[in-house]
Structure formats: C-alpha cells, structure tokens
Scaffold this active site. Structure first.
Site, PDB file in Angstrom:
ATOM      1  N   TRP A 332       0.839  -1.206   0.000  1.00  0.00           N
ATOM      2  CA  TRP A 332       0.000   0.000   0.000  1.00  0.00           C
ATOM      3  C   TRP A 332       0.868   1.247   0.000  1.00  0.00           C
ATOM      4  CZ3 TRP A 332      -0.332   4.134   3.358  1.00  0.00           C
ATOM      5  CH2 TRP A 332      -1.435   4.991   3.200  1.00  0.00           C
ATOM      6  N   HIS A 333       1.988   1.201   0.691  1.00  0.00           N
ATOM      7  CA  HIS A 333       2.836   2.388   0.807  1.00  0.00           C
ATOM      8  C   HIS A 333       3.557   2.722  -0.498  1.00  0.00           C
ATOM      9  CE1 HIS A 333       2.372   2.108   5.217  1.00  0.00           C
ATOM     10  NE2 HIS A 333       2.734   3.370   5.213  1.00  0.00           N
ATOM     11  N   GLY A 334       3.829   1.742  -1.315  1.00  0.00           N
ATOM     12  CA  GLY A 334       4.541   2.070  -2.542  1.00  0.00           C
ATOM     13  C   GLY A 334       4.636   0.898  -3.487  1.00  0.00           C
TER      14      GLY A 334
END
Length: 529
Positions: A332-334
């Site tokens: 989700w973060h990257g």
C-alpha cells in the site's frame, strides 16, 4: 496545495474559514457544507486539475454503491441482479482496480520486463495525489454500510466526507461514522474562538516540526541515499548517519503533517482521529504499530487481518495472517519490491515479538511489570530495528537499499575524519581497531549526529502535541496511550498548553519561525503514497 506554503496559510485557509463561518452564521448549513466541498476540490486540483475528474468519478461510483447497499432488503422478493455481498464485492473490486492501475501498473510491467527480458514502452503513470487515502476511506465506508454501521443518502455530505481537505491527500484514514455526525452539529457553523485558537496552535507546532526539524535533517539524509543509488560504497558511520537522519526526518515530517491536519480540521470545529502518537517511544514492535500511522494500522487490522482469521485459528495461522497483512501494508505504501520487503520485515518482527511474549509468559514473567532500564533497552532495540527497515522504505530500489545496509553492517569498513580524530587525540586508538581516516567530511558527520541526538532526545523525552494540548481534547482518540514520560511526567504536565499570555508568546515565536523558513516549501513524505 501544500499546508506548508504561503498561499495555503495566507490565502486559501483564511478565505475558506471566512466563507464557512459567514455562510454558517446565517443558518445556511447545507450551503456552508457546499462551500467546504468546493474549496476542498480547489485544494485537491491545485497541482493537477485533471485528477478532479478521477476523484469525482470515485466519489460518484462509491456513493451509488452505498445507496444500493443501504436500500438492499434481505428478505425482499424482488429479483436483483446482485445480492448484497456481491454488491459489496463489486465496490471493493472497483476501488482496488482503480488504485492498482494508477499505483502498480508500472511496477508490474517493470517486473515482467526484468523476468522475461522484454521492453514494453508504457509512459509512466502519474500517481494521483491522495488516491490511497480516499480509496481506503471509501472501502471502509462500503464495508461499514454493508454491516449497517453507517449509511449516507445525501450526496453533498458524502462528498464532504471523502473530499474534506485536511485529510484528503495524506490522511488520516477516517470512518464515515466518525466524521459526518460532526458536520450534522449546527454549533460548528458558528465561529468559535477556542476552536480556532486550539487549531492554530496545533497547526503551527506541526509546521515547526516540518520546516525546522524534518527539512533541516533531510539535508544530511538525502546525500547518503543518493550516494547509495549511485553504487558508492558507504562506510559504517556514514551509512548509519544517513539511515538515522532519514528515520528522524520521516518521524517529524509525518508527525508535523498529522498535527497540521488535526489543527486545520479543529478550526472548523471538526475532530480528526489521532494518527501519530510518539511511535519512537514504543518498547516493542506491536506498540510501534499501535502508535505509527494509527488509522492505517486500524484499517489493516479491521478489514484485512481479522477477516483473514486474526488469531482465532491458532498460532501458526496467526503468524501467516500477520505477515500477509504487513506485506500488503508495505505494498500500500509504494509500488516497489523494497516496500514489500519493508512490510515483510515488520511482519517478521511482529511474529518474533509474539513468540518472545509467549516465552516470557511460559517463564512466568509479568509482562506488565518492567523497570525503567528494561523499558529503555526495549525502546532502543525497537528503534534500531525500525531504522533498518526505513532503509528499504526510503531507497529508490533494492540495490540502493542493500548498498546502504552493507555499510550499516560494516562490510565496507569504518572510516573517521582525520581532523576530528586528531582533535580528540584518538587517532592511534582508532587505527589499532582497523579504522581508516578521511581528509574531509568531518563537518557533515558532526552535524548529522548532532541533529540525530537532539531530535531523538526530543522524540523520546518530551510530550507529543496531543499531550501538550491534552486539556482541550485535540483529537477523537487522544486518550489511546499518552506515555507516562518516565523522566518527569509531573513536570511536563505542569507545562501543558493553556490560552495564556506566555503560551501565546511561545506559539507566536514557533509560528514566526515556521513561516520564515517557508522559503522553499517541500512536499510531505506521505504525499507519495
């Protein structure tokens, strides 16, 4: 538009507040909400107006799906094209497909190119600002709607729930049942000097953290990661200096943004959920995740970990669920394998922590009873474990991360500035230990570690913003932890913020310094997610 910019502080925010209260005091609450929706869309479209279309399509689709879920009658004899669970599934698929296209297409194609030796020519897809946050907000809404925990029939209120500018671009992730009832309170549409004073205080504390702390120490983190990306071998002290500097930069950058979001919302009479609660004070990795990006942690727990089975199916399955949850949290973060590894490492940390707790319970230890020294050691170990993972979080790719990790492990040797060694009269001692010497870099090393020591002391010892403001309930869930601040908790409590002359002077100085340093506004690090 950035919170830390002159146009936001001196134009957008005052105009939005003025319009909101001027319309609201005439009792035209719907129009006042419409004003907030309009200004929020201006805020979002400031950098790239084209993505307003994407945001409105997302809002429209989710609103219609929510209406279908709200109107669904379980025992109705009417034939429907989808049952309730299928409607929810469709909504989640639409949201995740939109997120996946914009966020992960490049990663998927690049991975296939590397595996198959192909070269697909696809232009880089620009990630729309805040798509991860408004997507998760709306998925949470659909799931809560499905469970009859919330519903919304007013399109205007739903637009405001999704697009309210304080949390639109970088969170916190909010729930409809937390935010919309506050907009139904007529009191917020009337100017409240206390709310504005509290909001401004929190906002300027956050601005100070961002531009004075985070942006200043960033100048010592960036060159190290740039060198790592160029394949330059980094010695031990330089690698650790860069990793520590970035860890502190990210801490105060995210803490500053979280404060500013809470502060801006409070000026409108709205309380946001707390998203950041001194995570570097955590004494274990589970506590770290209860205090870092708290709303994301809650989302992953409630909408992923628990549906996967949580801890209800035995310890082995619990460990699998933990690792899967953290892997997806990393993704989700990257869109990069370095983010996947970052999440996976945290999953492994959580499993190790759980096993360590089980061992201590087996040995008869009281997990709730520990000395100050034990907590200090646990805090240091947790912090260093987190610092190692931040290398993968910050690095542009895996090769950069491994290059820096090699330096942190001492595989590239240890070097020390010769002038400092001479001044401290330790050159002979260090030489006997196998340390090499450099003719330059002394100033950078001194300032790197000086910034790290000072800011880490602030993070570890002093209260956070919510604790300073505790007398005025700054956030929805501000009582989640509130550390005891072992080093003089009663002392800090006596210094909590109150609307007094001395605090007005202090906040005035903090605000002035923050504004002066807005010469080159920089994006918040979580804008990239």
């Amino acid at each position: 538009m950035l919170f830390n910019s002159y146009q936001f502080i001196f134009v957008f925010l005052p105009v939005t507040l003025l319009g909101f209260f001027q319309i609201g005091k005439k009792g035209k609450y719907q129009l006042s909400m419409g004003w907030l929706v309009l200004t929020s869309l201006v805020f979002y479209g400031w950098a790239n107006p084209g993505y307003l279309i994407l945001l409105m399509i997302s809002i429209g689709c989710n609103y219609l799906i929510g209406i279908e879920l709200s109107n669904y009658q379980e025992n109705s004899q009417e034939k429907r094209w989808l049952n309730k669970k299928q409607i929810l599934f469709l909504g989640i698929v639409i949201n995740l497909s939109l997120l996946a296209y914009y966020k992960y297409t490049d990663m998927i194609i690049l991975t296939f190119d590397n595996l198959l030796g192909t070269n697909f020519n696809l232009k880089n897809i620009i990630l729309p600002l805040g798509i991860s946050f408004f997507t998760f907000n709306q998925i949470a809404y659909l799931v809560d709607n499905y469970k009859r925990k919330t519903q919304e029939y007013s399109f205007l209120k739903y637009c405001l729930f999704v697009a309210f500018f304080p949390y639109l671009t970088s969170g916190p992730i909010v729930h409809h049942k937390e935010i919309t009832p506050q907009f139904n309170n007529e009191e917020i549409y009337r100017y409240n000097s206390q709310n504005v004073a509290i909001g401004l205080t929190i906002f300027f504390i956050g601005l100070f953290k961002k531009v004075i702390f985070a942006d200043s120490i960033a100048t010592y983190a960036t060159p190290i990661f740039d060198a790592g990306s160029q394949g330059i071998s980094l010695p031990f002290l330089e690698a650790w200096g860069g990793a520590l500097a970035y860890s502190i930069q990210l801490y105060f950058d995210f803490s500053g943004y979280s404060d500013m979001a809470i502060g801006v919302a409070r000026m409108f009479g709205i309380k946001l959920p707390l998203n950041f609660d001194s995570p570097y004070k955590a004494v274990n990795i589970a506590e770290f995740w209860r205090q870092w990006h708290m709303t994301l942690s809650g989302f992953l727990r409630d909408y992923l970990y628990i549906p996967l089975g949580g801890n209800r199916q035995g310890e082995p399955r619990r460990y699998v669920n933990l690792i899967v949850t953290m892997l997806l949290g990393g993704l989700w973060h990257g869109a990069g394998w370095n983010f996947v590894l970052w999440g996976g490492l945290h999953g492994v940390y959580l499993v190790i922590h759980r096993q360590w707790q089980s061992l201590r319970i087996y040995l008869g230890h009281d997990l709730k009873n520990s000395s100050w020294g034990q907590r200090a050691i646990s805090r240091l170990i947790t912090f260093l474990a987190v610092v190692i993972t931040w290398v993968f979080f910050r690095a542009k790719d895996m090769s950069t991360a491994w290059n820096i990790i090699k330096g942190m492990l001492g595989l590239n040797g240890i070097s020390f500035p010769a002038n400092i060694a001479d001044a401290l009269k330790i050159k002979g001692f260090l030489a006997n230990l196998g340390v090499s010497f450099t003719v330059s870099g002394g100033t950078e090393m001194v300032f790197t570690y000086l910034w790290v020591v000072v800011l880490l002391a602030i993070a570890w010892v002093t209260p956070n913003t919510q604790e300073w403001m505790a007398l005025y309930s700054p956030a929805l869930n501000e009582n989640v932890r509130h550390s005891d601040n072992e080093l003089g908790s009663n002392f800090w409590k006596r210094l909590r913020w109150m609307p007094t002359k001395i605090w007005s002077i202090i906040i005035g100085i903090i605000a002035g310094l923050g504004i002066v340093y807005l010469l080159r506004p920089t994006e918040f690090l979580y804008f990239q997610f």
